[in-house]
Design a protein around this motif. Structure first.
Motif, mmCIF file in Angstrom:
data_model
loop_
_atom_site.group_PDB
_atom_site.id
_atom_site.type_symbol
_atom_site.label_atom_id
_atom_site.label_comp_id
_atom_site.label_asym_id
_atom_site.label_seq_id
_atom_site.Cartn_x
_atom_site.Cartn_y
_atom_site.Cartn_z
ATOM 1 N N GLU A 130 70.196 99.296 100.347
ATOM 2 C CA GLU A 130 70.135 100.475 99.449
ATOM 3 C C GLU A 130 71.495 100.701 98.830
ATOM 4 O O GLU A 130 72.505 100.606 99.526
ATOM 5 N N PRO A 131 71.526 101.056 97.531
ATOM 6 C CA PRO A 131 72.835 101.300 96.910
ATOM 7 C C PRO A 131 73.554 102.481 97.565
ATOM 8 O O PRO A 131 72.910 103.454 97.935
ATOM 9 N N PHE A 132 74.852 102.379 97.719
ATOM 10 C CA PHE A 132 75.640 103.532 98.178
ATOM 11 C C PHE A 132 77.052 103.426 97.603
ATOM 12 O O PHE A 132 77.508 102.346 97.236
ATOM 13 N N ALA A 133 77.705 104.606 97.486
ATOM 14 C CA ALA A 133 79.074 104.638 96.953
ATOM 15 C C ALA A 133 80.036 104.350 98.092
ATOM 16 O O ALA A 133 79.989 105.007 99.137
ATOM 17 N N LEU A 134 80.913 103.385 97.883
ATOM 18 C CA LEU A 134 81.806 102.972 98.962
ATOM 19 C C LEU A 134 82.991 103.925 99.148
ATOM 20 O O LEU A 134 83.528 104.065 100.238
ATOM 21 N N ARG A 423 79.819 101.695 93.630
ATOM 22 C CA ARG A 423 78.478 101.570 94.226
ATOM 23 C C ARG A 423 78.170 100.108 94.555
ATOM 24 O O ARG A 423 78.314 99.223 93.712
ATOM 25 N N VAL A 424 77.759 99.897 95.789
ATOM 26 C CA VAL A 424 77.444 98.540 96.247
ATOM 27 C C VAL A 424 76.145 98.562 97.053
ATOM 28 O O VAL A 424 75.632 99.619 97.402
ATOM 29 N N VAL A 425 75.631 97.344 97.318
ATOM 30 C CA VAL A 425 74.463 97.196 98.190
ATOM 31 C C VAL A 425 74.836 96.188 99.269
ATOM 32 O O VAL A 425 75.450 95.157 98.965
ATOM 33 N N LEU A 426 74.456 96.517 100.489
ATOM 34 C CA LEU A 426 74.657 95.576 101.585
ATOM 35 C C LEU A 426 73.424 94.673 101.605
ATOM 36 O O LEU A 426 72.321 95.139 101.861
#
Ligand code: HEM
Length: 442
Positions: A130-134, A423-426
């Motif tokens: 899920e995208p989240f702001a790092l 914003r990244v996705v794991l």
């Protein structure tokens, strides 16, 4: 007459605020290596954007080129009158000499295990797929490191209280720092009133910690920065008093945690949008090499300098680049424009850590940490922390960009941040390399 746009101050401020990186570079291309920008309240400010002019600014007589006065106009309400950032001349040198040893390159490597531990704990909270702001995560990491390594707070309940106080203070300080006319007490609910209350609460906590550390100094060998500062003596054999300690600790807190967290967020943003560089970094770490990691950190601070300009205020007339400048003039190094000069960094838009392996840049061409006798005291600490944390990220996490386009830049509390917080996705669950191995995500 120094060239510059004739647009009204407010328009120039808005353009600067919208995209300081693009704006400062555009001014340099349009008006040359020395140009002026007009801002509301601060008036006309002179910028230099060429290495030899920056050298003249950074190595000029410190009694004429006052950095403390320039910084104080924005930072004094938060940092106080005894901060190394807001002082000049003799008092500045005294504080600087007392503060430097704990941040020396070799000393800070003692905090490596602490930094790794805090990073691993924070990474556990990352969602998968899920995208989240790092950026909020990197900020929690650097804050946890400062609270423990610099202030020496380890008790979980006190850490939680400290974090709440810092949070509240950080929320209140931005407005009064950047808009000086707001610094008037118009009652408890006014921005200044709220700021004063948050400062008082934070200060009370810090004074408690100073007292605790003084009591412990007798019995325990501690290696946090505060304990080291308690033992530091100037040339006259004098120690810092509690007010000086408070101001320096808030300075380190203010100068050290958001900046490093933002630098890290940008490093991941740049890597996620440059998969070939990310792959090369991963391979180099797996091969036990450190150089490419160090170069990646430096290239990040070139392409996305966290602080876009850094200034001095003239106490007497001075000549820079053939222009005679009056006493009272603010002269700033346009870090953002300098880092995008073709002649210093060919293809400046490209994210290419290799450039830092091929040649060492001129001291006054790459200046994310400023320079001269005001160069950032935490530079070695910041680079070491960024390398240590980035290594954990790259070795354990399959990080991908959440959006196809690179993030825009925004100004937040005088720092340059990724507009969406990086914003990244794991791509898959975190990998745990076997102890002692540097194996990476396949
Ligand atoms: C990526 C992270 C960081 C960046 C980009 C950064 C950048 C800067 C810049 C541009 C200056 C002004 C230098 C000048 O006027 O020429 C500065 C000063 C300073 N920084 Fe940093 N900094 C960072 C991290 C830190 C950390 C981690 C600490 C402390 C642990 C720190 C403490 C200071 C202090 C005390 C000064 C004032 C030095 C003086 O006026 O003598 N900074 N920093």
């Amino acid at each position: 007459m120094i060239p510059g746009s004739r647009a009204p101050g407010l328009v120039q401020l808005l353009n600067y605020g919208r995209d300081p990186l693009g704006f400062l570079s555009a001014q340099q291309r349009r008006f040359g290596d020395i140009f002026a920008i007009r801002f509301p309240y601060f008036g006309r400010i002179v910028y230099v954007a060429e290495p030899s002019l920056v050298k003249a600014l950074f190595t000029g007589d410190p009694a004429v080129f006052h950095a403390g006065e320039a910084n104080a106009s924005v930072l004094e309400p938060a940092l106080g009158p005894n901060s190394v950032l807001t002082l000049d001349d003799g008092p500045h040198l005294r504080q600087r000499k007392l503060l430097l040893p704990p941040f020396h390159g070799e000393r800070i490597e003692r905090y490596g295990e602490l930094i790794r531990e805090v990073t691993r704990r924070e990474m556990e909270s990352w969602p998968v797929g899920e995208p989240f702001a790092l950026r909020p995560h990197t900020q929690r990491i650097t804050l946890a490191v400062i609270m423990r390594a610099v202030f020496g707070v380890h008790d979980e309940r006190r850490l939680a209280r400290f974090e709440g106080l810092i949070d509240e203070f950080a929320r209140r300080v931005g407005l009064v720092a950047s808009i000086p006319p707001l610094r008037r007490n118009l009652g408890g609910l006014s921005p200044w009133g709220r700021f004063l209350r948050s400062r008082q609460a934070l200060d009370a906590f810090i004074y408690e910690e100073i007292a605790l550390r003084r009591a412990e100094a007798e019995t325990e060998a501690r290696d946090d920065v505060l304990s080291l500062l308690l033992g530091a003596r100037d040339e006259q054999g004098e120690a810092m008093n509690d007010r000086e300690l408070r101001d320096e600790m808030v300075t380190v807190l203010g100068a050290g945690h958001e900046t490093t967290a933002t630098g890290l967020a940008w490093a991941v943003e740049r890597l996620a949008h440059n998969p070939a560089v990310l792959a090369k970094l991963r391979d180099s770490l797996a091969a036990g090499e450190e150089d490419y990691l160090a170069a990646t950190v430096r290239e990040t601070l070139r392409a996305r300098p966290v602080i876009v300009d850094v200034g001095r205020k003239l106490t007497a007339p001075a000549t820079i680049g053939g222009h005679e400048l009056r006493a009272g003039t603010f002269v700033l190094a346009a870090i953002a424009a300098l880092h995008y000069r073709e002649d210093s960094f060919p293809e400046p838009e490209a994210f290419r850590p290799e450039r830092f392996l091929e040649a060492k840049p001129d001291n006054y061409a790459w200046i994310p940490f400023g320079g001269g006798i005001r160069r950032c005291i935490g530079a070695a600490f910041a680079e070491y922390e960024m390398r240590t944390i980035l290594r954990e990220f790259v070795e354990r996490a399959d990080l991908r960009p959440a959006d196809p386009m690179p993030e825009k830049v925004r100004i937040r509390n005088i720092t340059l941040v990724p507009a969406k917080g990086a914003r990244v996705v794991l791509g898959r669950p975190l990998v745990y390399p076997a102890a002692g191995s540097a194996s990476a995500v396949a």
